[in-house]
Design a protein around this motif. Sequence first.
Motif, PDB file in Angstrom:
ATOM      1  N   ARG A  89       0.802  -1.128   0.119  1.00 13.11           N
ATOM      2  CA  ARG A  89       0.068  -0.159   0.026  1.00 13.11           C
ATOM      3  C   ARG A  89       0.687   1.551   0.068  1.00 13.11           C
ATOM      4  O   ARG A  89       0.603   2.302  -0.552  1.00 13.11           O
ATOM      5  CB  ARG A  89      -0.755  -0.102   1.095  1.00 13.11           C
ATOM      6  N   GLN A  90       1.869   1.281   0.766  1.00 15.71           N
ATOM      7  CA  GLN A  90       2.839   2.379   1.052  1.00 15.71           C
ATOM      8  C   GLN A  90       3.543   2.405  -0.448  1.00 15.71           C
ATOM      9  O   GLN A  90       3.451   3.623  -0.848  1.00 15.71           O
ATOM     10  CB  GLN A  90       3.924   2.333   2.012  1.00 15.71           C
ATOM     11  N   LEU A  91       3.872   1.521  -1.057  1.00 14.60           N
ATOM     12  CA  LEU A  91       4.693   1.567  -2.346  1.00 14.60           C
ATOM     13  C   LEU A  91       3.481   2.253  -3.382  1.00 14.60           C
ATOM     14  O   LEU A  91       4.030   3.033  -4.155  1.00 14.60           O
ATOM     15  CB  LEU A  91       5.050   0.262  -2.907  1.00 14.60           C
ATOM     16  N   GLY A  92       2.252   1.906  -3.291  1.00 23.08           N
ATOM     17  CA  GLY A  92       1.288   2.198  -4.178  1.00 23.08           C
ATOM     18  C   GLY A  92       1.038   3.898  -4.027  1.00 23.08           C
ATOM     19  O   GLY A  92       1.161   4.552  -4.930  1.00 23.08           O
ATOM     20  N   ARG A  93       1.367   4.146  -3.133  1.00 26.91           N
ATOM     21  CA  ARG A  93       1.086   5.454  -2.624  1.00 26.91           C
ATOM     22  C   ARG A  93       2.288   6.478  -2.916  1.00 26.91           C
ATOM     23  O   ARG A  93       2.163   7.506  -3.626  1.00 26.91           O
ATOM     24  CB  ARG A  93       0.801   5.759  -1.036  1.00 26.91           C
ATOM     25  N   VAL A  94       3.482   6.176  -2.844  1.00 27.10           N
ATOM     26  CA  VAL A  94       4.522   6.408  -3.113  1.00 27.10           C
ATOM     27  C   VAL A  94       4.547   6.633  -4.901  1.00 27.10           C
ATOM     28  O   VAL A  94       5.271   7.632  -5.493  1.00 27.10           O
ATOM     29  CB  VAL A  94       5.915   5.858  -2.945  1.00 27.10           C
ATOM     30  N   GLU A  95       4.245   5.462  -5.522  1.00 22.40           N
ATOM     31  CA  GLU A  95       4.145   5.517  -6.860  1.00 22.40           C
ATOM     32  C   GLU A  95       3.104   6.576  -7.447  1.00 22.40           C
ATOM     33  O   GLU A  95       3.603   7.204  -8.400  1.00 22.40           O
ATOM     34  CB  GLU A  95       3.840   4.071  -7.323  1.00 22.40           C
ATOM     35  N   ALA A  96       1.781   6.628  -6.733  1.00 23.54           N
ATOM     36  CA  ALA A  96       1.019   7.446  -7.187  1.00 23.54           C
ATOM     37  C   ALA A  96       1.602   9.082  -7.128  1.00 23.54           C
ATOM     38  O   ALA A  96       1.234   9.872  -7.968  1.00 23.54           O
ATOM     39  CB  ALA A  96      -0.175   7.615  -6.435  1.00 23.54           C
ATOM     40  N   SER A  97       2.269   9.226  -5.874  1.00 22.92           N
ATOM     41  CA  SER A  97       2.640  10.802  -5.772  1.00 22.92           C
ATOM     42  C   SER A  97       3.895  10.786  -6.778  1.00 22.92           C
ATOM     43  O   SER A  97       3.977  12.177  -7.182  1.00 22.92           O
ATOM     44  CB  SER A  97       3.354  10.650  -4.123  1.00 22.92           C
ATOM     45  N   LEU A  98       4.690  10.026  -6.882  1.00 19.33           N
ATOM     46  CA  LEU A  98       5.549  10.034  -7.775  1.00 19.33           C
ATOM     47  C   LEU A  98       5.087  10.393  -9.334  1.00 19.33           C
ATOM     48  O   LEU A  98       5.532  11.377 -10.016  1.00 19.33           O
ATOM     49  CB  LEU A  98       6.774   8.938  -7.937  1.00 19.33           C
ATOM     50  N   ALA A  99       4.251   9.547 -10.044  1.00 20.60           N
ATOM     51  CA  ALA A  99       3.452   9.973 -10.775  1.00 20.60           C
ATOM     52  C   ALA A  99       2.825  11.259 -11.106  1.00 20.60           C
ATOM     53  O   ALA A  99       3.132  11.824 -12.179  1.00 20.60           O
ATOM     54  CB  ALA A  99       2.318   8.652 -11.198  1.00 20.60           C
ATOM     55  N   SER A 100       2.112  11.748 -10.029  1.00 20.57           N
ATOM     56  CA  SER A 100       1.711  13.070  -9.892  1.00 20.57           C
ATOM     57  C   SER A 100       2.742  14.171  -9.920  1.00 20.57           C
ATOM     58  O   SER A 100       2.617  15.161 -10.811  1.00 20.57           O
ATOM     59  CB  SER A 100       0.993  13.440  -8.635  1.00 20.57           C
ATOM     60  N   THR A 101       3.952  13.801  -9.499  1.00 17.67           N
ATOM     61  CA  THR A 101       5.006  14.744  -9.372  1.00 17.67           C
ATOM     62  C   THR A 101       5.607  14.984 -10.889  1.00 17.67           C
ATOM     63  O   THR A 101       6.160  15.772 -11.493  1.00 17.67           O
ATOM     64  CB  THR A 101       6.079  14.413  -8.577  1.00 17.67           C
ATOM     65  N   VAL A 102       5.746  13.970 -11.509  1.00 18.15           N
ATOM     66  CA  VAL A 102       6.198  13.605 -12.953  1.00 18.15           C
ATOM     67  C   VAL A 102       5.190  14.216 -14.004  1.00 18.15           C
ATOM     68  O   VAL A 102       5.637  15.296 -14.800  1.00 18.15           O
ATOM     69  CB  VAL A 102       6.463  12.005 -13.470  1.00 18.15           C
ATOM     70  N   VAL A 103       3.887  14.158 -13.921  1.00 13.35           N
ATOM     71  CA  VAL A 103       2.916  14.918 -14.523  1.00 13.35           C
ATOM     72  C   VAL A 103       3.038  16.248 -14.185  1.00 13.35           C
ATOM     73  O   VAL A 103       2.987  17.047 -15.220  1.00 13.35           O
ATOM     74  CB  VAL A 103       1.682  14.291 -14.378  1.00 13.35           C
ATOM     75  N   SER A 104       3.352  16.611 -12.909  1.00 10.97           N
ATOM     76  CA  SER A 104       3.242  18.192 -12.755  1.00 10.97           C
ATOM     77  C   SER A 104       4.535  19.000 -13.382  1.00 10.97           C
ATOM     78  O   SER A 104       4.453  19.991 -14.040  1.00 10.97           O
ATOM     79  CB  SER A 104       3.535  18.535 -11.215  1.00 10.97           C
ATOM     80  N   ALA A 105       5.701  18.128 -13.479  1.00 12.61           N
ATOM     81  CA  ALA A 105       6.838  18.471 -14.097  1.00 12.61           C
ATOM     82  C   ALA A 105       6.616  18.664 -15.454  1.00 12.61           C
ATOM     83  O   ALA A 105       7.151  19.553 -16.235  1.00 12.61           O
ATOM     84  CB  ALA A 105       8.008  17.613 -13.496  1.00 12.61           C
ATOM     85  N   ALA A 106       6.299  17.721 -16.040  1.00 16.80           N
ATOM     86  CA  ALA A 106       5.918  17.713 -17.626  1.00 16.80           C
ATOM     87  C   ALA A 106       4.885  18.964 -17.909  1.00 16.80           C
ATOM     88  O   ALA A 106       5.222  19.344 -18.982  1.00 16.80           O
ATOM     89  CB  ALA A 106       5.395  16.251 -17.854  1.00 16.80           C
ATOM     90  N   GLU A 107       4.055  19.176 -17.100  1.00 13.28           N
ATOM     91  CA  GLU A 107       2.989  20.177 -17.579  1.00 13.28           C
ATOM     92  C   GLU A 107       3.616  21.542 -17.327  1.00 13.28           C
ATOM     93  O   GLU A 107       3.572  22.373 -18.249  1.00 13.28           O
ATOM     94  CB  GLU A 107       1.721  20.078 -16.547  1.00 13.28           C
ATOM     95  N   ARG A 108       4.543  21.579 -16.455  1.00 10.75           N
ATOM     96  CA  ARG A 108       5.255  22.848 -16.142  1.00 10.75           C
ATOM     97  C   ARG A 108       6.334  22.854 -17.252  1.00 10.75           C
ATOM     98  O   ARG A 108       6.501  24.165 -17.768  1.00 10.75           O
ATOM     99  CB  ARG A 108       6.234  23.055 -14.839  1.00 10.75           C
ATOM    100  N   LEU A 109       6.782  21.900 -17.677  1.00  4.87           N
ATOM    101  CA  LEU A 109       7.820  22.055 -18.700  1.00  4.87           C
ATOM    102  C   LEU A 109       7.160  22.550 -20.309  1.00  4.87           C
ATOM    103  O   LEU A 109       7.709  23.033 -20.669  1.00  4.87           O
ATOM    104  CB  LEU A 109       8.748  20.701 -19.020  1.00  4.87           C
ATOM    105  N   GLU A 110       5.998  21.806 -20.441  1.00  3.29           N
ATOM    106  CA  GLU A 110       5.276  22.343 -21.423  1.00  3.29           C
ATOM    107  C   GLU A 110       4.878  23.376 -21.541  1.00  3.29           C
ATOM    108  O   GLU A 110       4.725  24.642 -22.382  1.00  3.29           O
ATOM    109  CB  GLU A 110       4.081  21.447 -21.607  1.00  3.29           C
ATOM    110  N   GLN A 111       4.366  24.168 -20.168  1.00  9.29           N
ATOM    111  CA  GLN A 111       3.885  25.512 -20.208  1.00  9.29           C
ATOM    112  C   GLN A 111       5.221  26.561 -20.331  1.00  9.29           C
ATOM    113  O   GLN A 111       5.078  27.523 -21.161  1.00  9.29           O
ATOM    114  CB  GLN A 111       3.566  25.836 -18.833  1.00  9.29           C
ATOM    115  N   LEU A 112       6.462  26.216 -19.945  1.00  9.58           N
ATOM    116  CA  LEU A 112       7.748  26.930 -20.144  1.00  9.58           C
ATOM    117  C   LEU A 112       7.931  26.886 -21.632  1.00  9.58           C
ATOM    118  O   LEU A 112       8.200  27.912 -22.340  1.00  9.58           O
ATOM    119  CB  LEU A 112       8.954  26.640 -19.434  1.00  9.58           C
ATOM    120  N   ALA A 113       7.820  25.710 -22.369  1.00 15.41           N
ATOM    121  CA  ALA A 113       8.074  25.741 -23.879  1.00 15.41           C
ATOM    122  C   ALA A 113       7.076  26.883 -24.448  1.00 15.41           C
ATOM    123  O   ALA A 113       7.482  27.253 -25.587  1.00 15.41           O
ATOM    124  CB  ALA A 113       7.919  24.313 -24.156  1.00 15.41           C
ATOM    125  N   ARG A 114       5.700  26.808 -23.957  1.00 16.87           N
ATOM    126  CA  ARG A 114       4.810  27.439 -24.955  1.00 16.87           C
ATOM    127  C   ARG A 114       5.326  29.025 -24.688  1.00 16.87           C
ATOM    128  O   ARG A 114       5.102  29.810 -25.497  1.00 16.87           O
ATOM    129  CB  ARG A 114       3.599  27.193 -24.420  1.00 16.87           C
TER     130      ARG A 114
END
Length: 127
Positions: A89-114
């Motif tokens: 369960r803890q691994l699942g929470r960490v993976e979800a948090s990591l995925a969310s962080t990666v998605v947020s970082a990708a969105e910020r990079l896309e925004q910066l690129a625009r």
Amino acid sequence: MAQVTVTIGGRAYRMACDDGQEDHLTRLGTEVDARIDQLRAAFGEIGDQRLSVMAAITLADELSEVRRRLGEAERNASAEREARDEAARQLGRVEASLASTVVSAAERLEQLARELGPSPSGGVGMG
């Protein structure tokens, strides 16, 4: 219903058992006979009934110890399963948090690129 003759303490006993259990019953009889022989060697001729009772008590004591150990092993296994499940369960929470962080970082990079607009060379790479 099958029939088996077991010899315990020098006496033959005819016993019934389920079909297919003959060898098992014979082995049990041999074990009880061996236990009585051990007790007879340790205590001498103290009477067949007393030797039989002593053998039954020592076998019951061993069975009790095995049951205690089995219960302990089952409790340990249950605790290990619970710990494993919590870790999953803890691994699942960490993976979800990591995925969310990666998605947020990708969105910020896309925004910066625009915000930066297209590259002056018109291409994507450095050349």
